[in-house]
Design an enzyme around this catalytic site. Structure first.
Site, short mmCIF file in Angstrom:
data_model
loop_
_atom_site.label_atom_id
_atom_site.label_comp_id
_atom_site.label_asym_id
_atom_site.label_seq_id
_atom_site.Cartn_x
_atom_site.Cartn_y
_atom_site.Cartn_z
N CYS A 56 0.84 -1.20 0.00
CA CYS A 56 0.00 0.00 0.00
C CYS A 56 0.88 1.25 0.00
CB CYS A 56 -0.86 0.05 1.25
SG CYS A 56 -2.15 -1.20 1.33
N GLU A 58 0.57 3.93 1.73
CA GLU A 58 0.84 4.46 3.08
C GLU A 58 2.08 3.79 3.68
OE1 GLU A 58 -1.99 3.40 1.80
OE2 GLU A 58 -3.73 4.13 2.88
N CYS A 89 -6.31 1.03 4.84
CA CYS A 89 -6.63 -0.33 5.28
C CYS A 89 -6.17 -0.53 6.72
CB CYS A 89 -5.99 -1.36 4.36
SG CYS A 89 -4.24 -1.66 4.67
N CYS A 92 -2.33 -0.75 7.41
CA CYS A 92 -1.64 0.55 7.37
C CYS A 92 -1.95 1.38 8.61
CB CYS A 92 -2.02 1.31 6.10
SG CYS A 92 -1.27 0.59 4.62
N1 THU Z 1 -4.16 0.33 -1.40
C1 THU Z 1 -3.39 1.33 -0.88
O1 THU Z 1 -2.36 1.68 -1.45
N2 THU Z 1 -3.79 1.90 0.27
C2 THU Z 1 -4.91 1.56 0.97
O2 THU Z 1 -5.17 2.11 2.04
C3 THU Z 1 -5.81 0.54 0.46
C4 THU Z 1 -5.37 -0.16 -0.77
C5 THU Z 1 -3.76 -0.28 -2.66
C6 THU Z 1 -3.34 -1.72 -2.56
C7 THU Z 1 -3.61 -2.19 -3.96
O3 THU Z 1 -2.48 -1.89 -4.77
C8 THU Z 1 -4.77 -1.36 -4.44
O4 THU Z 1 -4.83 -0.25 -3.56
C9 THU Z 1 -6.09 -2.07 -4.43
O5 THU Z 1 -6.36 -2.66 -3.22
#
Ligand code: THU
Length: 141
Positions: A56, A58, A89, A92
């Site tokens: 992610c 974050e 999420c 994170c």
């Molecule tokens: N993702 C993030 O980068 N941050 C979040 O808080 C939630 C999800 C990304 C992970 C993945 O690459 C894409 O979003 C879809 O889940």
């Protein structure tokens, strides 16, 4: 953080989002953290064909900051496209708690919607083991 600094952080997250590597989900996310010394460190999500290896935005930003010796973080901005700003999420949120992030700014890329919350609202009871001074390196390493 003052409103000007918050705008700076959201802009940095928005710019970082352009670097997102998200060919599998198509969901691009940018993040930026504000360290206690005023340094801004950015991140974007980085996916992998083995989906579970994806990171992610974050966590990329936070771990980049830590790898630069910046463990005391005050705020994070997260930017993604959608009807509502993105909410980080659970994993994170736990990583934010580790490094003392208190303010979480969530925004859409063109700033149509911006929501600011305290991490304590997003994650009321994080798992914490060591006192803060030890986690941030101001006590024993
Ligand atoms: N993702 C993030 O980068 N941050 C979040 O808080 C939630 C999800 C990304 C992970 C993945 O690459 C894409 O979003 C879809 O889940």
């Amino acid at each position: 953080m003052n409103p000007e600094q918050m705008t700076t952080l959201v802009r940095a997250a928005r710019d970082a989002r352009r670097k997102a590597y998200a060919p599998y989900s198509g969901f691009k996310v940018g993040a930026a953290v504000w360290a206690v010394d005023g340094t801004v460190v950015t991140g974007c999500n980085v996916e992998n064909v083995s989906y579970g290896l994806s990171h992610c935005a974050e966590r990329v930003a936070i771990h980049k900051a830590v790898s630069m010796g910046k463990r005391r973080l005050l705020a994070i901005a997260v930017v993604a496209e959608g009807a509502e700003p993105p909410t980080p999420c659970g994993a994170c949120r736990q990583v934010m708690a580790e490094f003392g992030i208190e303010t979480v700014i969530m925004a859409t890329p063109r700033g149509r919607k911006v929501i600011t919350k305290n991490l304590s609202e997003l994650l009321p009871e994080p798992f914490l083991f060591l006192p803060k001074r030890q986690r941030t390196g101001t006590g024993r390493e």
